[in-house]
Design a protein around this motif. Structure first.
Motif, mmCIF file in Angstrom:
data_model
loop_
_atom_site.group_PDB
_atom_site.id
_atom_site.type_symbol
_atom_site.label_atom_id
_atom_site.label_comp_id
_atom_site.label_asym_id
_atom_site.label_seq_id
_atom_site.Cartn_x
_atom_site.Cartn_y
_atom_site.Cartn_z
ATOM 1 N N ASN A 576 31.532 40.555 46.395
ATOM 2 C CA ASN A 576 32.572 39.537 46.565
ATOM 3 C C ASN A 576 33.856 40.008 45.889
ATOM 4 N N LYS A 577 34.925 39.248 46.078
ATOM 5 C CA LYS A 577 36.249 39.654 45.574
ATOM 6 C C LYS A 577 36.257 39.753 44.047
ATOM 7 N N GLU A 578 35.548 38.847 43.370
ATOM 8 C CA GLU A 578 35.538 38.845 41.896
ATOM 9 C C GLU A 578 34.914 40.141 41.355
ATOM 10 N N CYS A 579 33.763 40.525 41.895
ATOM 11 C CA CYS A 579 33.103 41.759 41.427
ATOM 12 C C CYS A 579 33.919 42.996 41.798
ATOM 13 N N TRP A 580 34.583 42.944 42.945
ATOM 14 C CA TRP A 580 35.423 44.076 43.353
ATOM 15 C C TRP A 580 36.591 44.253 42.378
ATOM 16 N N ASP A 581 37.185 43.145 41.956
ATOM 17 C CA ASP A 581 38.299 43.220 41.004
ATOM 18 C C ASP A 581 37.831 43.735 39.645
ATOM 19 N N ILE A 582 36.632 43.314 39.224
ATOM 20 C CA ILE A 582 36.064 43.810 37.961
ATOM 21 C C ILE A 582 35.851 45.326 38.044
ATOM 22 N N THR A 583 35.340 45.773 39.189
ATOM 23 C CA THR A 583 35.082 47.205 39.405
ATOM 24 C C THR A 583 36.369 48.019 39.324
ATOM 25 N N LYS A 584 37.413 47.527 40.009
ATOM 26 C CA LYS A 584 38.703 48.236 39.986
ATOM 27 C C LYS A 584 39.254 48.323 38.568
ATOM 28 N N SER A 585 39.117 47.228 37.830
ATOM 29 C CA SER A 585 39.610 47.202 36.444
ATOM 30 C C SER A 585 38.852 48.195 35.576
ATOM 31 N N MET A 586 37.517 48.256 35.751
ATOM 32 C CA MET A 586 36.699 49.194 34.970
ATOM 33 C C MET A 586 37.112 50.632 35.253
#
Length: 602
Positions: A576-586
């Motif tokens: 989902n969008k939330e996990c994708w944003d977390i991944t990009k940040s990491m």
């Protein structure tokens, strides 16, 4: 109504053969198998010959098919009666006194596959303790075992040629087996040269293990080298099976196998028992806390709690570095989920560098000592010059003994390999050392291990998560390299942190984490068709990149692999969008650390 457990305690090979389908159905409907003795936990010397037993382990080697008498006749010299008997699920003939075996007519030959199975290499102490609590049968230790194996026997393992050439039936005398061995068989002194370690042939020589020779009667294409299995079958532990008591050779006959091969393939049953399999189950995992039928929805629902516990513990142990803890959790739940031609998807080799070895020389080992309490199987390998120059990492075919000599990289799937590069000192790698480093690199990049068959080499697929702990960037390749960023306050009190973590991680919390790490490897992850946000972000990353920091398809692949693990670790089986944003940040933070590290070096 029959007590099924009682039935399985008293069943013999002959009773089983008389109604194989019925017994197999009974076995598969048994509520649990705990009352069938597991010889990983119960000593085989407390069990009688032909007892139905279980063994859990990894297939370490496969030998040539073995010929045996599936059906044969015996003639009783007293009653003059002729009986038909079976050699299935047995190594020795079940004959009584005054009976002769007729090897010339009315017999049926067949073949069975023989393989060597060793208990799971690298199995953690906690997993062994749980397995023992579930499977140990106290009443077996009370039983006398002095006469269980001493019975007159005739070996049934014979080639067709031997059977046809033997025109005289073999008499089974009334003498005690020990006397019969001394007269009809000679002790081979080659055994004194072959050590216990040679006969057991464990992949990890410094870890305790058990070994069995398993004999299969049905073909199964899914049973391959390094597969984890649980086998149920009839135990065969007659001392006469040992290669030390081989039949005296005729000097005029051609020698089909060397003495070393005979001893190696026929070790003493007290050391390596035989099991004649009636059922083989392929295992997806060997965590005794996780049931075979995993409730996937429950796993995802409970993932948040387990992740919180693990995140808290790892952040402390990684000296306050939350980003490193996030990556380490992703590493611990990663597995190969797809292979396409030469490409392997899902591997996640993590290199954590910048370890504080000046202040804490054994930091890597202390970190491993905590990690091994979470995972079911693991192995710690210090990359010293001496280890690289002397250890056998790759399995190798020994043609003199006609067997595969195991190596440290012959491991079952999901065995966590921790490489401690902080222990590497100045020195020179010899040819063996260079070969070992190359082997590690190949396994990390391709998840394949090269087996040396002397005249040719063959790659075998593996799924071994590799964690590299180093001071600078590792000399080995990795999928994700992350320099550790310790907090000064944590650096001052690391020993106290380890003590506090041990206190915090009670058995109940540890078990929640252990179930979490195993179960997430079994959950099916699917990609939604609607991933417009991924496509949009990738286009934007490409457009804002420059020649020095270009964004490629490999970068997208790396992000998607990480996003899969970020999602699963949070109890989501799709992106989902939330996990994708977390991944990009990491990934952004990780790449920034690498950039800062390079700038500092320059």
């Amino acid at each position: 109504m029959h007590d099924l457990n009682c039935d399985f305690e008293s069943v013999t090979p002959e009773i089983w053969v008389a109604n194989e389908e019925g017994w197999r159905e009974k076995l598969l409907t048994l509520p649990n198998w705990y009352q069938i003795p597991l010889i990983n936990c119960n000593a085989s010397h407390n069990l009688s010959d032909s007892k139905l037993v279980r063994f859990r382990g990894m297939i370490q080697d496969m030998h040539n098919p073995e010929f045996y008498f599936e059906q044969f006749e015996v003639y009783n010299t007293v009653t003059k009666e002729i009986k038909s008997k079976t050699g299935k699920y047995r190594d020795t003939a079940n004959v009584t006194e005054n009976e002769k075996i007729n090897y010339t007519e009315n017999f049926k030959g067949a073949q069975r596959q023989t393989m060597v199975v060793v208990s799971m290499p690298g199995l953690s102490d906690w997993a062994q303790n749980v397995e023992e609590k579930q499977n140990i049968l106290k009443h077996l230790e009370q039983q006398p075992n002095s006469s269980k194996r001493l019975q007159s026997c005739t070996k049934l393992k014979r080639s067709y040629d031997e059977a046809e050439d033997d025109t005289n039936a073999m008499e089974v005398g009334e003498t005690e087996p020990s006397k019969e061995m001394k007269t009809s068989e000679t002790v081979n002194h080659t055994s004194s040269v072959l050590s216990r370690e040679h006969l057991l042939n464990f992949p990890l020589p410094d870890m305790p293990s058990k070994s069995c020779i398993v004999k299969l009667y049905e073909e199964n294409n899914n049973i391959k080298l390094n597969t984890m299995i649980e086998v149920i079958g009839f135990l065969s532990v007659d001392p006469a099976l040992s290669g030390e008591f081989q039949t005296e050779k005729n000097p005029l006959e051609p020698e089909l196998e060397t003495d070393a091969e005979t001893i190696t393939h026929n070790p003493p049953p007290s050391l390596v028992p035989r099991i004649h399999a009636v059922h083989v189950k392929i295992l997806e995992h060997c965590n005794p806390l996780v049931k075979d039928s995993v409730d996937k929805s429950a796993v995802l629902n409970e993932a948040g709690t387990a992740r919180d516990h693990l995140m808290k513990a790892l952040t402390e142990l990684l000296l306050g570095d939350q980003l490193a803890a996030e990556y380490l959790i992703c590493h611990l739940i990663a597995n190969v989920y797809l292979r396409q031609d030469t490409m392997t998807l899902g591997q996640f080799c993590l290199n954590i560098s910048n370890l504080p070895t000046e202040k804490y020389p054994n930091y890597a080992k202390q970190l491993y000592d905590i990690i091994k309490q979470f995972v079911t199987k693991s192995y710690y390998l210090p990359l010293t010059i001496e280890n690289m120059n002397t250890l056998a990492l790759l399995p190798k075919k020994d043609y003199e003994c006609n067997r595969l000599t195991s190596g440290i990289l012959q491991l079952s799937n999901h065995t966590h390999l921790v490489l401690d590069e902080t222990k590497m000192e100045q020195g020179t790698l010899d040819a063996t050392g260079v070969g070992n480093i190359t082997a590690l690199g190949n396994m990390i990049q391709n998840q394949r291990v090269e087996y040396d068959f002397k005249y040719y080499k063959m790659d075998f697929d593996s799924d071994i998560p590799v964690l590299i702990l180093s001071e600078g960037k590792s000399l080995l390749p990795s999928d994700y390299h992350l320099p550790l960023k310790p907090e000064d306050s944590s650096l001052e009190i690391f020993d106290a942190i380890v003590e506090a973590a041990t206190y915090y991680l009670k058995e109940e919390i540890m078990n929640i984490i252990r179930v979490y790490l195993t179960s997430l490897k079994l959950v099916k992850y699917t990609m939604n068709e609607d991933l417009q946000f991924v496509e949009d972000d990738f286009i934007e990353m490409r457009s804002t990149s420059d020649s020095q920091n270009s964004v490629t398809a490999d970068d997208l692949h790396r992000l998607l692999v990480l996003a899969r693990l970020v999602s699963l670790s949070r109890g989501q089986n799709t992106l989902n969008k939330e996990c994708w944003d977390i991944t990009k940040s990491m990934e952004s933070q990780r790449l920034q650390r690498l950039k800062n590290r390079r700038s500092a070096v320059l």
